[in-house]
Design an enzyme around this catalytic site. Structure first.
Site, PDB file in Angstrom:
ATOM      1  N   GLU A 158      -9.027   7.690  -5.457  1.00 32.81           N
ATOM      2  CA  GLU A 158      -9.280   8.509  -4.477  1.00 32.81           C
ATOM      3  C   GLU A 158      -8.964  10.034  -4.825  1.00 32.81           C
ATOM      4  O   GLU A 158      -7.769   9.921  -4.887  1.00 32.81           O
ATOM      5  CB  GLU A 158      -8.744   7.951  -3.263  1.00 32.81           C
ATOM      6  CG  GLU A 158      -9.207   8.743  -2.021  1.00 32.81           C
ATOM      7  CD  GLU A 158      -8.498   8.276  -0.781  1.00 32.81           C
ATOM      8  OE1 GLU A 158      -7.818   7.357  -0.651  1.00 32.81           O
ATOM      9  OE2 GLU A 158      -8.945   8.858   0.342  1.00 32.81           O
ATOM     10  N   ASP A 170       8.590  13.724  -2.702  1.00 34.01           N
ATOM     11  CA  ASP A 170       8.161  15.125  -2.087  1.00 34.01           C
ATOM     12  C   ASP A 170       9.225  15.666  -1.320  1.00 34.01           C
ATOM     13  O   ASP A 170      10.159  15.028  -0.598  1.00 34.01           O
ATOM     14  CB  ASP A 170       6.947  15.026  -0.972  1.00 34.01           C
ATOM     15  CG  ASP A 170       6.568  16.215  -0.251  1.00 34.01           C
ATOM     16  OD1 ASP A 170       5.551  16.073   0.484  1.00 34.01           O
ATOM     17  OD2 ASP A 170       7.012  17.157  -0.545  1.00 34.01           O
ATOM     18  N   ILE A 171       9.596  16.899  -1.766  1.00 28.67           N
ATOM     19  CA  ILE A 171      10.913  17.594  -1.353  1.00 28.67           C
ATOM     20  C   ILE A 171      10.489  18.711  -0.776  1.00 28.67           C
ATOM     21  O   ILE A 171      10.063  19.508  -1.514  1.00 28.67           O
ATOM     22  CB  ILE A 171      12.074  17.721  -2.443  1.00 28.67           C
ATOM     23  CG1 ILE A 171      12.308  16.334  -2.889  1.00 28.67           C
ATOM     24  CG2 ILE A 171      13.198  18.123  -1.878  1.00 28.67           C
ATOM     25  CD1 ILE A 171      12.975  16.224  -4.316  1.00 28.67           C
ATOM     26  N   ASP A 172      10.714  18.970   0.519  1.00 28.22           N
ATOM     27  CA  ASP A 172      10.176  19.909   1.336  1.00 28.22           C
ATOM     28  C   ASP A 172      11.187  21.058   1.870  1.00 28.22           C
ATOM     29  O   ASP A 172      12.037  20.509   2.390  1.00 28.22           O
ATOM     30  CB  ASP A 172       9.373  19.600   2.234  1.00 28.22           C
ATOM     31  CG  ASP A 172       8.652  20.508   3.021  1.00 28.22           C
ATOM     32  OD1 ASP A 172       9.048  21.402   3.305  1.00 28.22           O
ATOM     33  OD2 ASP A 172       7.435  20.353   3.456  1.00 28.22           O
ATOM     34  N   CYS A 200      19.408  31.509   5.124  1.00 28.25           N
ATOM     35  CA  CYS A 200      18.550  32.555   4.627  1.00 28.25           C
ATOM     36  C   CYS A 200      17.308  32.735   5.220  1.00 28.25           C
ATOM     37  O   CYS A 200      16.672  33.402   5.687  1.00 28.25           O
ATOM     38  CB  CYS A 200      18.585  32.503   2.967  1.00 28.25           C
ATOM     39  SG  CYS A 200      18.127  30.997   2.382  1.00 28.25           S
ATOM     40  N   CYS A 235      17.719  29.819  -1.354  1.00 27.94           N
ATOM     41  CA  CYS A 235      17.517  28.490  -1.069  1.00 27.94           C
ATOM     42  C   CYS A 235      16.703  27.862  -1.931  1.00 27.94           C
ATOM     43  O   CYS A 235      16.879  26.530  -2.026  1.00 27.94           O
ATOM     44  CB  CYS A 235      17.061  28.331   0.303  1.00 27.94           C
ATOM     45  SG  CYS A 235      15.411  29.272   0.753  1.00 27.94           S
ATOM     46  N   SER A 288       5.174  22.780  -5.232  1.00 25.88           N
ATOM     47  CA  SER A 288       3.978  22.632  -4.429  1.00 25.88           C
ATOM     48  C   SER A 288       3.137  23.939  -4.048  1.00 25.88           C
ATOM     49  O   SER A 288       2.224  23.668  -3.340  1.00 25.88           O
ATOM     50  CB  SER A 288       4.561  22.170  -3.115  1.00 25.88           C
ATOM     51  OG  SER A 288       5.186  23.241  -2.274  1.00 25.88           O
ATOM     52  N   GLY A 289       3.457  24.958  -4.242  1.00 31.78           N
ATOM     53  CA  GLY A 289       2.978  26.341  -4.172  1.00 31.78           C
ATOM     54  C   GLY A 289       3.444  27.027  -3.186  1.00 31.78           C
ATOM     55  O   GLY A 289       2.926  28.387  -3.052  1.00 31.78           O
ATOM     56  N   HIS A 328      -2.631  26.935  -3.538  1.00 34.15           N
ATOM     57  CA  HIS A 328      -1.974  26.596  -2.223  1.00 34.15           C
ATOM     58  C   HIS A 328      -2.720  27.680  -1.153  1.00 34.15           C
ATOM     59  O   HIS A 328      -2.705  28.860  -1.314  1.00 34.15           O
ATOM     60  CB  HIS A 328      -0.403  27.016  -2.096  1.00 34.15           C
ATOM     61  CG  HIS A 328       0.061  26.647  -0.936  1.00 34.15           C
ATOM     62  ND1 HIS A 328      -0.003  26.974   0.235  1.00 34.15           N
ATOM     63  CD2 HIS A 328       0.842  25.446  -0.604  1.00 34.15           C
ATOM     64  CE1 HIS A 328       0.665  26.404   1.138  1.00 34.15           C
ATOM     65  NE2 HIS A 328       1.356  25.325   0.494  1.00 34.15           N
TER      66      HIS A 328
END
Lengths: 415, 493
Positions: free
Chosen positions: A54, A119-121, A131, A141, A170-171, A339
């Site tokens: 998918e 996923d690390i955001d 900051c 950061c 991730s952009g 992105h």
């Protein structure tokens, strides 16, 4: 075909992210051949890994199309050029081509496999970083991501034995991890939940002051021991020097809230309030001295003796979104899409680049289209003569580990 | 056809040798089983019903024990008592006649399979059955003697290779210190002990988990869960064919209806709830929803977990889809219409069954709020009695102007792990104070049934002018649960 076809002029809206500029990108810059080889897990003929996969597209004004599937790379490329989606997500491989999902009996259409993903955001670090907030990031950061990649990558390789791991920017403000080993792809929801649980340490919502609580035994677990070593390497630089986590009263209050000792908290608060301008490095070492003295006096009171370790972990250890990892059918942004907010390409990050990767040097769509204009080469090798080249190289290396035979490495019309 | 042989006991001596032999040659040589083979016996219709009901009593007792037990010992005691009462089983070394021993095991075996049929119908029922059968096997294994454990392990064919001390050092190095020095370790693929992996209870090396002897039960249960899950799926498919025997289907239906798994149905006490009326009603929200609601007002946003928990709760109290869209749109006052439409409206419609697979999602029960999806940094969902630190909880409780002693009482309950009881007690105290203020029956103490869902809390709170007075013998009141009163006596506070 005219040479000018590849070139877009400034007044063509080259600086915008539009179906036109995206279309150009998908046609001339997106690494189709490698991408197909990856998801097909095979060099040539389309397997169900690809045909039953998918994809979801976000087109035009946010219209979201799910259950897209393609019978081969050509069909994928055609649709991509036709629709010029602003976002592409990759989902699971199902029991039938997702395109046909609606015509099947309920219960027949089910997810079969998918890469194990993380996923690390950066927004999950908002309560720590001083900051930036929200969608913004900076070089300071970003280092939280560096630590996160080191910790998670080592655990995946050493503890779980996975080898086919691709990290991707991730952009905008985070990183994704794609674990492509067959064993990982076959994991069901319970398996993914277990892996996520193994890697999670920060527990507690906004109302929890101290979020890392290790028992004596769990602190001895090799993953914790190793992660602590990694965290210790970066802690002073990142949290004390860069983030200045103790500089202002607002900031140090958050840290002191994790102290299990009310009296000590008040003492430190008073002490620092008297002379607030000292560096976080100094304040931290005062705090640790005070904690150690206190712990020695009261006997090793659980909580104080392990405070330094737990707090370093709380502030530095990776913060994963467990939901993304746990469900087989969760969709995740595809590498190499653009992105929509920053225009940056979602580029892969090689395992030896965790420290050197700089999200601010990742090429943007506008930049790439300009570069294509400036080179006089044929459309076939457009990407390799732009700033995309090193990232394509990383992807090429990765795909070769995923395939049984090496990717054709001729100067390439073939990526 | 099962052939019973009756042996007369001749005296004590020499019996020890005789009893095991006969039993060993029977259909049921071992007490413990993984229910691999279906029973090949005839049972009367009375046995069919009795066996199944008795086993069901045991499973429900386990469910109950998990809710109320104060620690592992208490849990073990409760389950043992239930087994003793409804489905006793003795070891080969007991003084029972072989006929009795075999009878017990036959009942165990047959009842399991009857319930398999009864509970295969829906996913929810299958989940319930699976959970408590696994708990039962775990209990029996842990309380079995060494010989029985060995028997079960070998019959389960777990394919366990144990690690020699030399191998242990070679493979684990310093990580070996994670386990007790003299503990036997087994090396298996990590997929077989997911529960232990998720809780970091085992060392992993290159995809292999090192399972200590003490956790072999985990392996066993995992295998059992896996094979039972598959068996239940097979059963579900076979169920339509059972229509041939008219006596059985009604019995099976009746069995599965007896579990307390049905979701709480809102009483609609609030009447028509509009977007405007939500803030006014929030006074009757449970603490978890009040917290989410106030955070939403403060931040003008909520993350996914919070949106689901609060959103479905509001749906449950009677907020319709159109009003929900208005409510959330206004709450997210910092975003543009466009952002709201694209990012959030779809999910709200999805929750009301208007999109996608059109499932009509039900509001979360307390069990789900407490156990699933723990809050991470930046999250405000979950159960405050569980997920708040002790101080934050006390601060939140103080907001109701309850006296210190009462705040402490509730906080202590939460600390002890009795989250729902704490919440219920909190509600009782709030209602009591509300009563006092309105001078309605100020002296009557309020006793409520333990809250199992935020929507139930809301209904109880809203209807506080006429609270549901639990009767003195109702053992589900918070007070009764605390005092551990057995079912037949008066609840004492």
């Amino acid at each position: 075909m005219e040479m000018d076809d590849d070139r877009m002029q400034v007044d063509d809206g080259i600086d915008e992210i539009s179906p036109m500029t995206l279309g150009h990108y998908y046609q001339h810059l997106f690494p189709h051949a490698l991408y197909y080889k990856w998801l097909n897990y095979n060099g040539k003929l389309a397997t169900t890994e690809f045909t039953h996969r998918e994809f979801s597209f976000t087109i035009k004004d946010g219209i979201y199309l799910r259950y897209q599937s393609f019978k081969d790379s050509e069909e994928f490329q055609r649709e991509l050029s036709r629709l010029s989606p602003s976002k592409i997500d990759i989902g699971a491989i199902f029991t039938a081509p997702p395109k046909h999902a609606k015509s099947l009996q309920p219960g027949v259409f089910k997810p079969v496999s998918k890469e194990l993903v993380f996923d690390i955001d950066m927004t999950d670090y908002d309560e720590i970083r001083t900051c930036c907030q929200g969608g913004d990031i900076c070089a300071k950061c970003w280092r939280f991501m560096t630590v996160a990649m080191h910790v998670v990558d080592r655990a995946l390789r050493e503890d779980f034995g996975f080898t086919k791991i691709m990290w991707a920017y991730s952009g905008r403000r985070g990183v994704h991890c794609w674990v492509c080993d067959e064993r990982a792809r076959k994991l069901d929801d319970a398996g993914r939940k277990a892996v996520a649980g193994y890697l999670s340490l920060i527990r507690g919502g906004a109302e929890q002051g101290k979020k890392v609580n290790l028992t004596q035994r769990s602190a001895q677990h090799p993953h914790i021991v190793r992660s602590l070593e990694i965290v210790e390497e970066y802690f002073e630089d990142v949290l004390l020097v860069d983030q200045e986590i103790l500089l202002t009263r607002d900031r140090w209050t958050k840290v002191l809230n994790a102290l299990p000792d009310e009296e000590l908290r008040k003492t430190m608060d008073a002490q620092w309030s008297k002379r607030p301008d000292r560096s976080s490095v100094d304040k931290w070492s005062e705090l640790i001295d005070a904690v150690d003295k206190r712990a020695a006096k009261k006997g090793s009171k659980f909580g104080l003796g392990t405070f330094e370790r737990d707090l370093m972990l709380q502030m530095t250890y990776p913060r994963l979104d467990e939901n993304v990892t746990t469900h087989v059918n969760h969709l995740l942004k595809s590498p190499f899409c653009i992105h929509p907010k920053t225009g940056r390409v979602c580029t892969p990050i090689a395992a030896d680049q965790f420290d050197s990767f700089d999200p601010f040097t990742v090429p943007t769509l506008a930049q790439l289209l300009r570069e294509v204009n400036e080179t006089s080469s044929q459309s076939g090798s457009a990407a390799k003569s732009t700033s995309m080249a090193p990232y394509i190289g990383v992807f090429e290396d990765f795909v070769s580990t995923v395939l049984p035979t090496p990717v054709n490495s001729q100067p390439s019309l073939d990526f | 056809m099962f052939n019973q042989r009756v042996v007369k006991r001749e005296g004590h001596q020499g019996d020890q040798a005789v009893v095991p032999e006969v039993v060993r040659r029977s259909r049921y040589p071992c007490r413990l089983t993984m229910y691999g083979d279906a029973p090949d016996v005839e049972v009367s219709i009375e046995e069919f019903e009795t066996f199944a009901l008795d086993r069901l009593q045991v499973l429900r007792a386990i469910e109950d024990a998990q809710l109320r037990a104060k620690g592992e010992d208490d849990m073990r005691k409760r389950i043992s008592e239930a087994l003793e009462k409804h489905m006793p089983s003795h070891t080969n070394r007991s003084k029972l006649l072989p006929r009795q021993l075999v009878g017990e095991r036959r009942k165990d075996h047959v009842s399991h399979f009857i319930l398999r049929l009864a509970f295969s119908r829906t996913e929810e029922l299958r989940g319930w059955f699976l959970r408590y059968e696994c708990a039962l096997l775990k209990h029996r294994f842990q309380n079995a003697d060494l010989a029985e454990k060995q028997e079960l392990l070998s019959s389960a064919q777990l394919r366990l290779a144990h690690l020699s001390p030399a191998d242990r050092d070679a493979k684990l190095g310093s990580a070996s210190g994670f386990y007790a020095a003299q503990e036997q370790l087994f090396e298996v693929d990590f997929e077989r002990v997911l529960d232990l992996v998720g809780r970091s209870q085992v060392v992993l090396r290159a995809g292999r988990a090192f399972v200590p002897q003490s956790e072999v039960a985990a392996l066993l249960i995992h295998e059992f869960r896996h094979s039972l899950t598959q068996a239940l799926a097979v059963c579900a498919k076979a169920l339509p064919q059972m229509g041939e025997d008219e006596r059985l289907l009604p019995l099976l239906q009746n069995l599965s209806n007896q579990t307390a798994r049905s979701e709480y149905q809102s009483t609609g006490a609030a009447g028509a709830v509009t977007a405007e009326s939500v803030p006014g009603l929030s006074d009757s929200f449970p603490l978890c929803m009040q917290h989410l609601h106030s955070q939403l007002a403060r931040d003008r946003h909520l993350r996914h977990g919070g949106r689901m928990q609060l959103g479905l709760f509001l749906k449950g109290i009677g907020l319709g889809l159109q009003d929900a869209l208005v409510f959330w749109r206004r709450a997210f006052s910092a975003m543009t219409d466009d952002q709201f439409q694209k990012g959030y409206a779809y999910n709200i419609r999805h929750n009301y069954g208007m999109e996608g697979k059109r499932a009509d999602y039900t509001p979360y029960s307390c069990h789900r709020v407490i156990m699933s999806n723990p809050p991470g940094p930046g999250d405000h969902h979950g159960c405050p009695f569980r997920h708040f630190s002790a101080e934050r909880l006390r601060a939140a409780l103080h907001k109701d102007s309850l006296p210190d002693a009462e705040v402490r009482e509730v906080a202590d309950l939460a600390q002890a792990g009795h989250y729902q009881v704490a919440c219920t007690r909190h509600l009782e105290l709030r209602l009591h104070h509300r009563r006092q203020q309105t001078q309605q029956q100020p002296d009557a103490d309020i006793r409520l049934s333990a809250v199992t869902s935020p929507n139930q809390y809301f209904d109880l709170c809203l209807g506080c002018t006429k609270p549901t007075h639990a009767s003195a013998t109702d053992t589900t009141t918070a007070a009764a649960i605390l005092s551990g009163a057995p079912k037949s006596t008066t609840a004492i506070y």
